[in-house]
Design a protein around this motif. Structure first.
Motif, PDB file in Angstrom:
ATOM      1  N   PHE A   1       0.838  -1.204   0.000  1.00  0.00           N
ATOM      2  CA  PHE A   1       0.000   0.000   0.000  1.00  0.00           C
ATOM      3  C   PHE A   1       0.873   1.254   0.000  1.00  0.00           C
ATOM      4  O   PHE A   1       1.861   1.340   0.728  1.00  0.00           O
ATOM      5  CB  PHE A   1      -0.910   0.034   1.231  1.00  0.00           C
ATOM      6  N   GLY A   2       0.486   2.218  -0.817  1.00  0.00           N
ATOM      7  CA  GLY A   2       1.208   3.481  -0.886  1.00  0.00           C
ATOM      8  C   GLY A   2       2.371   3.471  -1.851  1.00  0.00           C
ATOM      9  O   GLY A   2       3.049   4.483  -2.027  1.00  0.00           O
ATOM     10  N   ARG A   3       2.591   2.351  -2.495  1.00  0.00           N
ATOM     11  CA  ARG A   3       3.748   2.209  -3.380  1.00  0.00           C
ATOM     12  C   ARG A   3       3.511   2.842  -4.749  1.00  0.00           C
ATOM     13  O   ARG A   3       2.455   2.685  -5.343  1.00  0.00           O
ATOM     14  CB  ARG A   3       4.053   0.716  -3.573  1.00  0.00           C
ATOM     15  N   GLY A   4       4.522   3.532  -5.246  1.00  0.00           N
ATOM     16  CA  GLY A   4       4.567   3.942  -6.642  1.00  0.00           C
ATOM     17  C   GLY A   4       3.602   5.036  -7.055  1.00  0.00           C
ATOM     18  O   GLY A   4       2.968   5.702  -6.237  1.00  0.00           O
ATOM     19  N   GLU A   5       3.501   5.194  -8.373  1.00  0.00           N
ATOM     20  CA  GLU A   5       2.632   6.202  -8.957  1.00  0.00           C
ATOM     21  C   GLU A   5       1.203   5.656  -9.090  1.00  0.00           C
ATOM     22  O   GLU A   5       0.927   4.524  -8.718  1.00  0.00           O
ATOM     23  CB  GLU A   5       3.172   6.619 -10.331  1.00  0.00           C
ATOM     24  N   LEU A   6       0.335   6.490  -9.629  1.00  0.00           N
ATOM     25  CA  LEU A   6      -1.095   6.166  -9.692  1.00  0.00           C
ATOM     26  C   LEU A   6      -1.362   4.816 -10.358  1.00  0.00           C
ATOM     27  O   LEU A   6      -2.157   4.012  -9.864  1.00  0.00           O
ATOM     28  CB  LEU A   6      -1.837   7.273 -10.452  1.00  0.00           C
ATOM     29  N   GLU A   7      -0.688   4.542 -11.476  1.00  0.00           N
ATOM     30  CA  GLU A   7      -0.927   3.308 -12.219  1.00  0.00           C
ATOM     31  C   GLU A   7      -0.579   2.078 -11.382  1.00  0.00           C
ATOM     32  O   GLU A   7      -1.302   1.075 -11.389  1.00  0.00           O
ATOM     33  CB  GLU A   7      -0.097   3.319 -13.511  1.00  0.00           C
ATOM     34  N   THR A   8       0.524   2.157 -10.645  1.00  0.00           N
ATOM     35  CA  THR A   8       0.943   1.046  -9.790  1.00  0.00           C
ATOM     36  C   THR A   8      -0.049   0.846  -8.652  1.00  0.00           C
ATOM     37  O   THR A   8      -0.438  -0.284  -8.336  1.00  0.00           O
ATOM     38  CB  THR A   8       2.351   1.307  -9.221  1.00  0.00           C
ATOM     39  N   ARG A   9      -0.473   1.949  -8.047  1.00  0.00           N
ATOM     40  CA  ARG A   9      -1.430   1.842  -6.937  1.00  0.00           C
ATOM     41  C   ARG A   9      -2.776   1.285  -7.415  1.00  0.00           C
ATOM     42  O   ARG A   9      -3.404   0.492  -6.709  1.00  0.00           O
ATOM     43  CB  ARG A   9      -1.607   3.204  -6.261  1.00  0.00           C
ATOM     44  N   LEU A  10      -3.186   1.682  -8.614  1.00  0.00           N
ATOM     45  CA  LEU A  10      -4.441   1.139  -9.160  1.00  0.00           C
ATOM     46  C   LEU A  10      -4.328  -0.367  -9.389  1.00  0.00           C
ATOM     47  O   LEU A  10      -5.255  -1.123  -9.093  1.00  0.00           O
ATOM     48  CB  LEU A  10      -4.792   1.843 -10.472  1.00  0.00           C
ATOM     49  N   SER A  11      -3.172  -0.819  -9.886  1.00  0.00           N
ATOM     50  CA  SER A  11      -2.963  -2.260 -10.105  1.00  0.00           C
ATOM     51  C   SER A  11      -3.089  -3.035  -8.806  1.00  0.00           C
ATOM     52  O   SER A  11      -3.700  -4.109  -8.750  1.00  0.00           O
ATOM     53  CB  SER A  11      -1.578  -2.508 -10.712  1.00  0.00           C
ATOM     54  N   LEU A  12      -2.519  -2.484  -7.735  1.00  0.00           N
ATOM     55  CA  LEU A  12      -2.596  -3.157  -6.431  1.00  0.00           C
ATOM     56  C   LEU A  12      -4.042  -3.198  -5.941  1.00  0.00           C
ATOM     57  O   LEU A  12      -4.517  -4.237  -5.457  1.00  0.00           O
ATOM     58  CB  LEU A  12      -1.703  -2.450  -5.409  1.00  0.00           C
ATOM     59  N   SER A  13      -4.740  -2.075  -6.062  1.00  0.00           N
ATOM     60  CA  SER A  13      -6.137  -2.034  -5.615  1.00  0.00           C
ATOM     61  C   SER A  13      -6.983  -3.045  -6.371  1.00  0.00           C
ATOM     62  O   SER A  13      -7.801  -3.759  -5.781  1.00  0.00           O
ATOM     63  CB  SER A  13      -6.704  -0.623  -5.808  1.00  0.00           C
ATOM     64  N   ARG A  14      -6.793  -3.124  -7.678  1.00  0.00           N
ATOM     65  CA  ARG A  14      -7.562  -4.087  -8.480  1.00  0.00           C
ATOM     66  C   ARG A  14      -7.264  -5.516  -8.069  1.00  0.00           C
ATOM     67  O   ARG A  14      -8.176  -6.361  -8.024  1.00  0.00           O
ATOM     68  CB  ARG A  14      -7.243  -3.888  -9.961  1.00  0.00           C
ATOM     69  N   ALA A  15      -5.991  -5.798  -7.792  1.00  0.00           N
ATOM     70  CA  ALA A  15      -5.618  -7.150  -7.369  1.00  0.00           C
ATOM     71  C   ALA A  15      -6.294  -7.504  -6.054  1.00  0.00           C
ATOM     72  O   ALA A  15      -6.854  -8.595  -5.894  1.00  0.00           O
ATOM     73  CB  ALA A  15      -4.101  -7.263  -7.254  1.00  0.00           C
ATOM     74  N   LEU A  16      -6.262  -6.574  -5.108  1.00  0.00           N
ATOM     75  CA  LEU A  16      -6.891  -6.829  -3.810  1.00  0.00           C
ATOM     76  C   LEU A  16      -8.403  -7.006  -3.956  1.00  0.00           C
ATOM     77  O   LEU A  16      -8.982  -7.934  -3.382  1.00  0.00           O
ATOM     78  CB  LEU A  16      -6.577  -5.684  -2.844  1.00  0.00           C
ATOM     79  N   ILE A  17      -9.022  -6.136  -4.734  1.00  0.00           N
ATOM     80  CA  ILE A  17     -10.474  -6.218  -4.924  1.00  0.00           C
ATOM     81  C   ILE A  17     -10.869  -7.544  -5.556  1.00  0.00           C
ATOM     82  O   ILE A  17     -11.912  -8.122  -5.223  1.00  0.00           O
ATOM     83  CB  ILE A  17     -10.966  -5.017  -5.761  1.00  0.00           C
ATOM     84  N   ALA A  18     -10.021  -8.069  -6.426  1.00  0.00           N
ATOM     85  CA  ALA A  18     -10.307  -9.356  -7.071  1.00  0.00           C
ATOM     86  C   ALA A  18     -10.361 -10.503  -6.069  1.00  0.00           C
ATOM     87  O   ALA A  18     -10.971 -11.546  -6.338  1.00  0.00           O
ATOM     88  CB  ALA A  18      -9.254  -9.655  -8.137  1.00  0.00           C
ATOM     89  N   LEU A  19      -9.737 -10.313  -4.907  1.00  0.00           N
ATOM     90  CA  LEU A  19      -9.754 -11.364  -3.880  1.00  0.00           C
ATOM     91  C   LEU A  19     -11.059 -11.379  -3.084  1.00  0.00           C
ATOM     92  O   LEU A  19     -11.339 -12.336  -2.359  1.00  0.00           O
ATOM     93  CB  LEU A  19      -8.569 -11.179  -2.919  1.00  0.00           C
ATOM     94  N   GLY A  20     -11.849 -10.316  -3.190  1.00  0.00           N
ATOM     95  CA  GLY A  20     -13.164 -10.302  -2.552  1.00  0.00           C
ATOM     96  C   GLY A  20     -13.146  -9.853  -1.101  1.00  0.00           C
ATOM     97  O   GLY A  20     -12.231  -9.163  -0.641  1.00  0.00           O
ATOM     98  N   GLU A  21     -14.155 -10.272  -0.377  1.00  0.00           N
ATOM     99  CA  GLU A  21     -14.398  -9.780   0.985  1.00  0.00           C
ATOM    100  C   GLU A  21     -13.287 -10.127   1.977  1.00  0.00           C
ATOM    101  O   GLU A  21     -13.212  -9.527   3.049  1.00  0.00           O
ATOM    102  CB  GLU A  21     -15.739 -10.322   1.504  1.00  0.00           C
TER     103      GLU A  21
END
Length: 222
Positions: free
Chosen positions: A147-167
């Protein structure tokens, strides 16, 4: 078509993968994928490590997915130990497209936290595709360290990966939303916003998260 003719075409296509023209290389990768042959696999993987054009790399990945995973996966896993960042990131990308969970043990913490943003992003995407049932919380815990790593594109990639894991990510999100590092808090809050409203733009979610952090709230009450 006779075997000698097929071999001649194959040899020409493999040679054209190194042509100075990206359009020629693209057509060559298409030809190799259209007529898959185990003899092509090593050359395709080697080319992935050095190919400068995004569209050609994507076609090389497609060509590899056309070959038996029993042959491609072990060779791609070997690439994950390469010193060349592009070799690691492209191998991870290809493994995510193949989707063979036998590759899961090779998705190590070292790759998920790789110093190169492209490698890490590829590892995150591969991990959420390959993670076995029941191991999602552990994976989410590792991803949360970024969390908090890199520029916007990198942070979006991390968020999408986490969201894909669900609840399963909710306890980890809640913890990160009260982290002492404001960048971590912002990223976690933006991820939670995106989880609740997938149609919200990530930039908007980040800006909203910055406002929440500046006000000293976590955003959980809103």
């Amino acid at each position: 078509m006779t075997m000698p003719e097929q071999d001649t075409k194959a040899t020409r296509a493999l040679q054209e993968l190194e042509n100075s023209s990206s359009s020629v290389r693209l057509q060559a990768a298409l030809a190799v994928g259209t007529a898959p042959d185990p003899r092509f696999i090593d050359t395709l993987i080697e080319r992935c490590a050095v190919e400068p054009d995004f569209f050609v790399r994507d076609m090389l990945t497609w060509a590899l997915t056309r070959h038996p995973s029993s042959m491609t996966v072990p060779k791609l896993v070997d690439e994950l130990g390469s010193e060349r960042a592009q070799a690691r990131s492209q191998a991870l990308h290809t493994l995510s497209k193949i989707g063979d969970r036998r590759a899961w043990p090779a998705i190590t913490r070292a790759l998920l936290t790789d110093a190169d943003d492209e490698v890490a992003r590829s590892a995150w995407r591969a991990a959420v595709v390959l993670v076995p049932e029941g191991e999602e919380p552990e994976l989410a815990g590792v991803l949360a360290t970024q969390f908090g790593r890199g520029e916007l594109e990198t942070r979006l990639s991390l968020s999408r990966a986490l969201i894909a894991l669900g609840e399963v990510i909710m306890p980890i999100l809640r913890a990160a939303m009260t982290d002492s590092d404001p960048r971590v808090r912002q990223h976690a809050i933006a991820t939670e916003r995106l989880l609740r409203d997938p149609d919200a733009g990530f930039e908007f979610a980040i800006e909203e998260a910055k406002r929440v952090v500046a006000l000293g709230a976590t955003g959980q009450e809103e």
